[in-house]
Structures are given as structure tokens and as C-alpha cells.
Design a protein around this motif. Sequence first.
Motif: not given
Length: 406
Positions: A156-159, A162-182
Motif C-alpha cells: 500500500w505504501l510503495t506499490h 519487491v518491497a512487499a515480498l521483502a516485508a513478507l520474508a521478514a515476517g516469516r523470519l521473525i516468527v522463526l526466531v522469536l517463537y519456533d526455535h525457543p
Amino acid sequence: MSLRANFAATLAGNVAFAASQWLILSLLAKLGDSVMLGQYALALAVVTPIAMFSHLNLRSVLVGDVERHHPFGNYFAVRLATTLLGLGAAAAAAVIFGYARPVPAAIGLLSVALGADQISDIYYGLMQRRERMDQIARSMAARGVLSAAALGATLWLTHSLVAALAALAAGRLIVLVLYDHPVSLARREPPGKDWDGEYRILRQALPLGLVLMLSSLTVNLPRYAIEARFGAAQLGVFAAVASFLTVGSTAANALGQSAMPRLARYYSANEVRRFRRLAWQLMAVAGALGVSGVLMALAVGKLVLRLVYRPEYAAYDGLLVWIMCTGVLSYAAVLLGYVITSARVYAAQAPLLILVGASSAVGSWFLVPRFGLNGAAMALAGAWLVQLAGETVILRRALVRMGAAE
């Protein structure tokens, strides 16, 4: 947890994640256009077979290791190595195939997102083996919601895809590090690090990786044919309509994942009647899901397409009916695949999936040019029919080994 509780938890998590994937398609259609949606679908079609091969279905091997022949550390080492190799292969594909921008960048970013999913998935294996599907459900919901929200806000902000998919990948990595591993290692499994054990795991899982890759190619070959023949915009339309298959496949996968530990124990203990009864129950659910999808498409197809995407998509309600008809075969094949895998039948699946992939390729080659998007659905139906027939033969042979064949 009981099978019913595990199924409810798994279904909730899978529904949340599948809804997020659906939301991503809807956001791309509404905030972008059919071309952007087609570019996303093309990048995903390139990345997914690579990711599926590197995936190796290692989680199923871990869950099926009822006797604990290998510690979790060995499984994790194999998953990490194959995931890194998959990232390299996806980067090479982005260069070799020579797609126009922004598809190469989208391929790279989606490979990172799927790589994070694969690491999460091996942690899910620990949770599943303990029959704590509620923990998996929380992770899947968090991954889906966070990544879809990040993609939508960025788009919505950038149209920019590429930027949208970068944000999507970041979201997946955050959950992996903060929830799945511990969470997965809260009850730490015995550590393990031996090359022989990892090699044995890799050798055992390689046929399943081939199976997953071939299954992915079966689904994506018609999409390659659509993009080559009709362009990215029509591929975007097909991907949007075909996404409705995820409604039933979400329930089918949830049920298969929940039932698999129990099926594996039944098979290992040679409890023939229980194994057969649960397998038949899974097939009955598959049939009910498929018929329900066809009835939905016939009754409210136009309305749903208009609301979920854009008004112009309502013209493809006939395609939706074709797609949901293929679901009758697809859901049965998915669940029967879980039954076969729980019986630790791995190598026999690869030749079958080669035949299934060849059926999809031949169908796409002849049917897409003649019947357009409907032809792609026909090609999928033929491929899944071949898969279902082959899986039935494989299962019967497994039952013969249990002394259960009629």
C-alpha cells in the motif's frame, strides 16, 4: 492431546495460514493488478519445486522415527544444509531463466521466505512428534498474519512487489526466531552430530524430496504453459481462481498431519484394523471436502470471485467449477499420501510422481493451447487421477506386508 484436539488445533493453524496466503493474492489483485499477481505467481511457480526438493519432507521422516533412531540434531543439520542449497539453486534459477524485472528479485525473496518456513517446519516435527499440534497452530497463525500484514502495508505504501515480498520474508523470519526455535526446544531432545547418521537420514529422505518436487511440478506445469501461451495477466487470473483449492487442501493437510503420528504407530505395531479404519476415515473426509467445494462453486462462484478479488474475476466462475472438480481427486491424493508415508513407504512414491508429472506436462501441452485456462484445470485433473490410482496400488502393497490385503 487427543486426535480430535490435535486435528482442531492443526485445522485452526492451517486455516489461518491458508487465509493469509489467500489474503496475499487478494491484496496483490486489489492494490496491484493482474500483471503483478501474475509476476508473483510465476516467481512462486519457479521457487516452489526447488524448495520442495530441498524440503525432503524431513518432518514426516522425523515424526515416523518412532524408535528414535536419530536425534533431532541430525535432522536439523540435514534440513539446514538442504535449505542453504535450495537458496543457491533458486538464485541460479533467477539468473538462468532470464525473466524480466521484477521476477528475478521476487524469486530471490520468495526463496528466503520459503527457506525460513523450512526451518520452522523441522521444529514443527518435534512438536508434532509430541502431539502438540496446538504449538504448531500458534506458529502458523502468527507466520500467516504477520507476513500478510507486512506485505499488505508495504504494498500500500510503495506499490512495489519487491518491497512487499521483502516485508513478507521478514515476517516469516521473525516468527522463526522469536517463537519456533525457543518453543520447540523447550524440552530439548538429545543432541546429535554424526555424519553417518545425517547421511542415512538424507538417503532415506531423498525420495520424499523428489516426490515433493514432482508434486509441485505437477501443479505448476500448467502455470508455465499459461504464462508462455497467454502471458502473466492470465496466469494471475488462474492463480487467483485456483487458490480456492486451498480451502479443502488446508483441511486435508491438517487432518493428515494430525493422523500421521497415530498411523505410524499403528503400522509400526502391526495394528492392521486400526490402520485400515483410520485410512478409510481419511478418504471419506476427502470425498466430502471435494463435493462441498464443487457445490460451493456452482452456487456462489460468481459472488465469491467478485468479493475476494475484483468484479471482472466473476467472469471466470466456470473455471472455478473446473478447479473445484479437480479438488475431489486432489484431496484424496493428498490424504492417501499421508497414509503411505506413515507406513514408511518412500522410494515407491518417486516413480509414481514422475508418471504424474509427465501426465501434467502432456495435458498442459495439449489442453492449455486448445481450452485455455480450463485446459489447465483438465490437465491437473488427469494428473491427480493417475496419482490416486498409483497411491492405491502402493498402499495395497504396504497392507500386504502387514498381512491385511483382502
